[in-house]
Design a protein around this motif. Structure first.
Motif, PDB file in Angstrom:
ATOM      1  N   ARG A 268       0.850  -1.198   0.000  1.00 20.18           N
ATOM      2  CA  ARG A 268       0.000   0.000   0.000  1.00 20.18           C
ATOM      3  C   ARG A 268       0.886   1.248   0.000  1.00 20.18           C
ATOM      4  O   ARG A 268       1.877   1.303   0.720  1.00 20.18           O
ATOM      5  N   PRO A 269       0.540   2.250  -0.770  1.00 19.79           N
ATOM      6  CA  PRO A 269       1.392   3.451  -0.853  1.00 19.79           C
ATOM      7  C   PRO A 269       1.308   4.330   0.387  1.00 19.79           C
ATOM      8  O   PRO A 269       0.258   4.411   1.027  1.00 19.79           O
ATOM      9  N   ILE A 270       2.430   4.971   0.724  1.00 26.35           N
ATOM     10  CA  ILE A 270       2.404   6.022   1.748  1.00 26.35           C
ATOM     11  C   ILE A 270       1.875   7.270   1.043  1.00 26.35           C
ATOM     12  O   ILE A 270       2.434   7.698   0.033  1.00 26.35           O
ATOM     13  N   LYS A 271       0.801   7.834   1.553  1.00 30.84           N
ATOM     14  CA  LYS A 271       0.202   8.997   0.885  1.00 30.84           C
ATOM     15  C   LYS A 271       0.589  10.325   1.531  1.00 30.84           C
ATOM     16  O   LYS A 271       0.705  11.334   0.848  1.00 30.84           O
ATOM     17  N   PHE A 272       0.803  10.301   2.867  1.00 30.09           N
ATOM     18  CA  PHE A 272       1.142  11.549   3.567  1.00 30.09           C
ATOM     19  C   PHE A 272       2.143  11.302   4.685  1.00 30.09           C
ATOM     20  O   PHE A 272       2.209  10.208   5.241  1.00 30.09           O
ATOM     21  N   LEU A 273       2.904  12.347   5.002  1.00 27.60           N
ATOM     22  CA  LEU A 273       3.781  12.364   6.172  1.00 27.60           C
ATOM     23  C   LEU A 273       3.291  13.462   7.110  1.00 27.60           C
ATOM     24  O   LEU A 273       3.065  14.591   6.676  1.00 27.60           O
ATOM     25  N   GLY A 274       3.143  13.135   8.393  1.00 29.50           N
ATOM     26  CA  GLY A 274       2.779  14.130   9.394  1.00 29.50           C
ATOM     27  C   GLY A 274       4.003  14.458  10.229  1.00 29.50           C
ATOM     28  O   GLY A 274       4.679  13.553  10.712  1.00 29.50           O
ATOM     29  N   ALA A 275       4.307  15.746  10.374  1.00 25.89           N
ATOM     30  CA  ALA A 275       5.497  16.147  11.139  1.00 25.89           C
ATOM     31  C   ALA A 275       5.146  17.330  12.027  1.00 25.89           C
ATOM     32  O   ALA A 275       5.114  18.463  11.553  1.00 25.89           O
ATOM     33  N   GLY A 276       4.864  17.081  13.291  1.00 21.86           N
ATOM     34  CA  GLY A 276       4.550  18.183  14.193  1.00 21.86           C
ATOM     35  C   GLY A 276       3.080  18.223  14.555  1.00 21.86           C
ATOM     36  O   GLY A 276       2.249  17.522  13.977  1.00 21.86           O
ATOM     37  N   GLU A 277       2.746  19.076  15.522  1.00 23.57           N
ATOM     38  CA  GLU A 277       1.391  19.156  16.054  1.00 23.57           C
ATOM     39  C   GLU A 277       0.509  20.149  15.305  1.00 23.57           C
ATOM     40  O   GLU A 277      -0.707  20.070  15.370  1.00 23.57           O
ATOM     41  N   LYS A 278       1.113  21.100  14.595  1.00 19.49           N
ATOM     42  CA  LYS A 278       0.321  22.133  13.923  1.00 19.49           C
ATOM     43  C   LYS A 278      -0.555  21.525  12.833  1.00 19.49           C
ATOM     44  O   LYS A 278      -0.199  20.517  12.224  1.00 19.49           O
ATOM     45  N   THR A 279      -1.685  22.169  12.583  1.00 22.24           N
ATOM     46  CA  THR A 279      -2.641  21.609  11.616  1.00 22.24           C
ATOM     47  C   THR A 279      -2.160  21.700  10.166  1.00 22.24           C
ATOM     48  O   THR A 279      -2.752  21.090   9.281  1.00 22.24           O
ATOM     49  N   ASP A 280      -1.077  22.478   9.922  1.00 22.76           N
ATOM     50  CA  ASP A 280      -0.548  22.532   8.550  1.00 22.76           C
ATOM     51  C   ASP A 280       0.629  21.566   8.358  1.00 22.76           C
ATOM     52  O   ASP A 280       1.253  21.537   7.306  1.00 22.76           O
ATOM     53  N   ALA A 281       0.908  20.750   9.404  1.00 26.64           N
ATOM     54  CA  ALA A 281       2.085  19.861   9.357  1.00 26.64           C
ATOM     55  C   ALA A 281       1.744  18.511   8.735  1.00 26.64           C
ATOM     56  O   ALA A 281       1.886  17.456   9.356  1.00 26.64           O
ATOM     57  N   LEU A 282       1.257  18.541   7.506  1.00 28.79           N
ATOM     58  CA  LEU A 282       0.962  17.315   6.750  1.00 28.79           C
ATOM     59  C   LEU A 282       1.392  17.540   5.314  1.00 28.79           C
ATOM     60  O   LEU A 282       0.983  18.516   4.679  1.00 28.79           O
ATOM     61  N   GLU A 283       2.240  16.656   4.801  1.00 33.07           N
ATOM     62  CA  GLU A 283       2.764  16.824   3.445  1.00 33.07           C
ATOM     63  C   GLU A 283       2.532  15.564   2.610  1.00 33.07           C
ATOM     64  O   GLU A 283       2.661  14.453   3.121  1.00 33.07           O
ATOM     65  N   PRO A 284       2.210  15.725   1.314  1.00 36.86           N
ATOM     66  CA  PRO A 284       2.139  14.545   0.441  1.00 36.86           C
ATOM     67  C   PRO A 284       3.492  13.840   0.393  1.00 36.86           C
ATOM     68  O   PRO A 284       4.539  14.498   0.452  1.00 36.86           O
ATOM     69  N   PHE A 285       3.473  12.528   0.313  1.00 35.58           N
ATOM     70  CA  PHE A 285       4.713  11.740   0.309  1.00 35.58           C
ATOM     71  C   PHE A 285       5.184  11.553  -1.134  1.00 35.58           C
ATOM     72  O   PHE A 285       4.484  10.966  -1.954  1.00 35.58           O
ATOM     73  N   HIS A 286       6.387  12.067  -1.436  1.00 37.83           N
ATOM     74  CA  HIS A 286       6.989  11.924  -2.771  1.00 37.83           C
ATOM     75  C   HIS A 286       8.217  11.021  -2.647  1.00 37.83           C
ATOM     76  O   HIS A 286       9.267  11.469  -2.183  1.00 37.83           O
ATOM     77  N   PRO A 287       8.133   9.741  -3.050  1.00 38.44           N
ATOM     78  CA  PRO A 287       9.254   8.807  -2.890  1.00 38.44           C
ATOM     79  C   PRO A 287      10.559   9.295  -3.509  1.00 38.44           C
ATOM     80  O   PRO A 287      11.630   9.140  -2.922  1.00 38.44           O
ATOM     81  N   ASP A 288      10.485   9.901  -4.707  1.00 42.36           N
ATOM     82  CA  ASP A 288      11.706  10.350  -5.377  1.00 42.36           C
ATOM     83  C   ASP A 288      12.385  11.463  -4.591  1.00 42.36           C
ATOM     84  O   ASP A 288      13.614  11.489  -4.447  1.00 42.36           O
ATOM     85  N   ARG A 289      11.604  12.385  -4.041  1.00 43.07           N
ATOM     86  CA  ARG A 289      12.183  13.494  -3.266  1.00 43.07           C
ATOM     87  C   ARG A 289      12.776  12.979  -1.948  1.00 43.07           C
ATOM     88  O   ARG A 289      13.823  13.453  -1.505  1.00 43.07           O
ATOM     89  N   VAL A 290      12.078  12.016  -1.337  1.00 42.89           N
ATOM     90  CA  VAL A 290      12.577  11.450  -0.083  1.00 42.89           C
ATOM     91  C   VAL A 290      13.897  10.714  -0.322  1.00 42.89           C
ATOM     92  O   VAL A 290      14.834  10.824   0.468  1.00 42.89           O
TER      93      VAL A 290
END
Length: 459
Positions: A268-290
């Protein structure tokens, strides 16, 4: 995230970059280092074996051995295979259905599901321009419903009320009916945390899934559990038709084993990464960038997107016009710049995406922290309006007063004023010479720092 893995892999591949020729022996040594680095990052053993074997097959073949620049060719192979293990590209949410598109959130207790629902609601509202409603089917944790109500209010999305003691299936069905009436695009359904070994709770979520037939079923998992995150995700995917994974608490995970294991083990694909408590701390997961970040190449694309999204364009435009008209850059302008930097995740968040940062010594990286940035904002905040407009007024007694007011030392005030003078000088050059003047200034500054050659990887 990936700090330790990035450091180890960067050191390993950098030793190969300048080699005119690679042999099977030094490729074997390199792959041994890669294997150790992955295991130390808590990557699941089957993933390590598969990744190293795939790199080895390509590395000893024509692609690398016969390359004009074999060291860099091997780096590309490692990057490609890391990307392949995590999924070839970003997998977006599938919302192509008759509204409302129902998204069911599942996961263990304490994984951060409710917080993630709030973050995802904000993401869909602001970036995808969707009308969003959230509902809590967690009738076991007393504070869960109130927590989601608070988050919905913070991100300004619709909230469907529920109560402890209600049946989760009844709650979800009523929420879907309400979402249809209110012409809602996406309904996010929060569920109770459950252990995959708890048969009764697993049966409950299966029944809920069957009753509402969500278009997306996302598994929320704490990345700090390492390779165990992949194993738990596998257990859930055997019970539920998961469509994707959200990794939370990635800001506290220096290893990154979960991100490298989940896709391979669950399928199953990773769709998002959550980093931090703030409500804007969610990013789409891009395998190539990671993969690029892991190899110390940075993630400039994500950095540019973040700047584009979070910078106050009106303030930036006003500052640009002010500078180009030859008006003086003052401490109010400097404070605005510092606050915008803080909005983009602070210095540490920006550094993480810059090329070559992973190869910097730990004592250098440790000096880059957001405490220093907050201190600078506090110092400027302790000055009078007149002092911020005219820093020349700051004599010894005024500096002592500012230091007391900001809880700092006069030496900190002097340091800030020195940095302000450097910024002011650069802005002055820009107003006199336009962008060419600024570029000349930046080139001169880079020469003074030794060209920064050690920070940037060779092209």
């Amino acid at each position: 995230m990936f700090e330790s893995l990035s450091q180890r892999l960067s050191d390993t591949v950098n030793r190969l970059r300048g080699r005119g020729r690679l042999t099977e022996e030094n490729i074997r040594e390199t792959l041994r280092e890669v294997r150790i680095a992955l295991l130390e990052a808590d990557v699941a053993l089957p993933v390590v074996k598969a990744l190293v074997e795939r790199v080895k097959v390509r590395a000893v073949g024509q692609e690398v051995m016969k390359s004009l620049s074999p060291g860099q060719a091997l780096v590309k192979v490692v990057s490609d295979e890391l990307t392949a293990v995590m999924g070839a590209a970003n997998s977006e949410l599938n919302l192509a259905t008759q509204p409302p598109a129902v998204v069911l959130m599942a996961g263990l207790q304490g994984a951060g599901k409710t917080t993630t629902v709030g973050k995802l609601a904000r993401f869909l509202k602001e970036r995808k321009k969707k009308r969003v409603m959230v509902v809590s089917c967690d009738v076991y944790r007393p504070a869960a419903i109130e927590q989601l109500r608070t988050l919905a209010s913070q991100v300004d999305v619709a909230f469907f009320p529920s109560e402890a003691g209600q049946n989760p299936v009844d709650i979800a069905k009523a929420a879907i009916a309400a979402a249809r009436r209110e012409v809602i695009d996406v309904l996010l359904v929060d569920t109770a945390g459950r252990l995959h070994v708890d048969e009764a709770m697993m049966e409950e979520i299966k029944a809920l899934h069957g009753a509402i037939n969500p278009i997306e079923t996302l598994f929320v998992v704490d990345s700090m559990t390492g390779q165990d995150a992949a194993n738990v995700a596998k257990a859930f995917s055997d019970a539920l038709p998961l469509t994707g994974v959200v990794l939370t608490k990635t800001d506290g995970d220096a290893r990154g084993g979960a991100a490298l294991s989940v896709r391979y083990i669950t399928g199953r694909p990773i769709k998002f990464l959550g980093a931090g408590e703030k409500t804007d701390a969610l990013e789409p997961f891009h395998p190539d960038r990671v993969a690029q970040r892991i190899l110390g190449m940075g993630d400039v694309l994500s950095l540019v997107e973040e700047v584009e999204r979070k910078v106050d364009h009106e303030k930036a435009q006003k500052l640009a016009e002010k500078v180009m008209k030859g008006k003086r850059f003052d401490l109010n302008d400097m404070r605005d710049q510092l606050q915008q930097m803080s909005n983009m995740g602070g210095l540490a968040g920006l550094m993480d995406k810059l090329p070559g940062v992973s190869s910097l010594p730990d004592n250098v990286k440790s000096k880059v922290n957001d405490g220093e940035l907050n201190k600078m904002v506090a110092i400027i905040g302790s000055m009078t309006k007149k002092e911020r407009r005219h820093p020349d007024l700051l004599n010894g007694s005024r500096k002592a007063r500012v230091a007391r007011g900001s809880g700092t030392q006069p030496a900190d005030v002097n340091r800030l004023l020195k940095q302000f003078m450097q910024m002011e000088k650069m802005m002055s050059k820009l107003s006199k010479g336009g962008s060419k003047g600024l570029m000349r200034q930046m080139r001169g500054a880079m020469k003074g720092m030794g060209g920064m050659g050690g920070m940037m990887p060779p092209r």
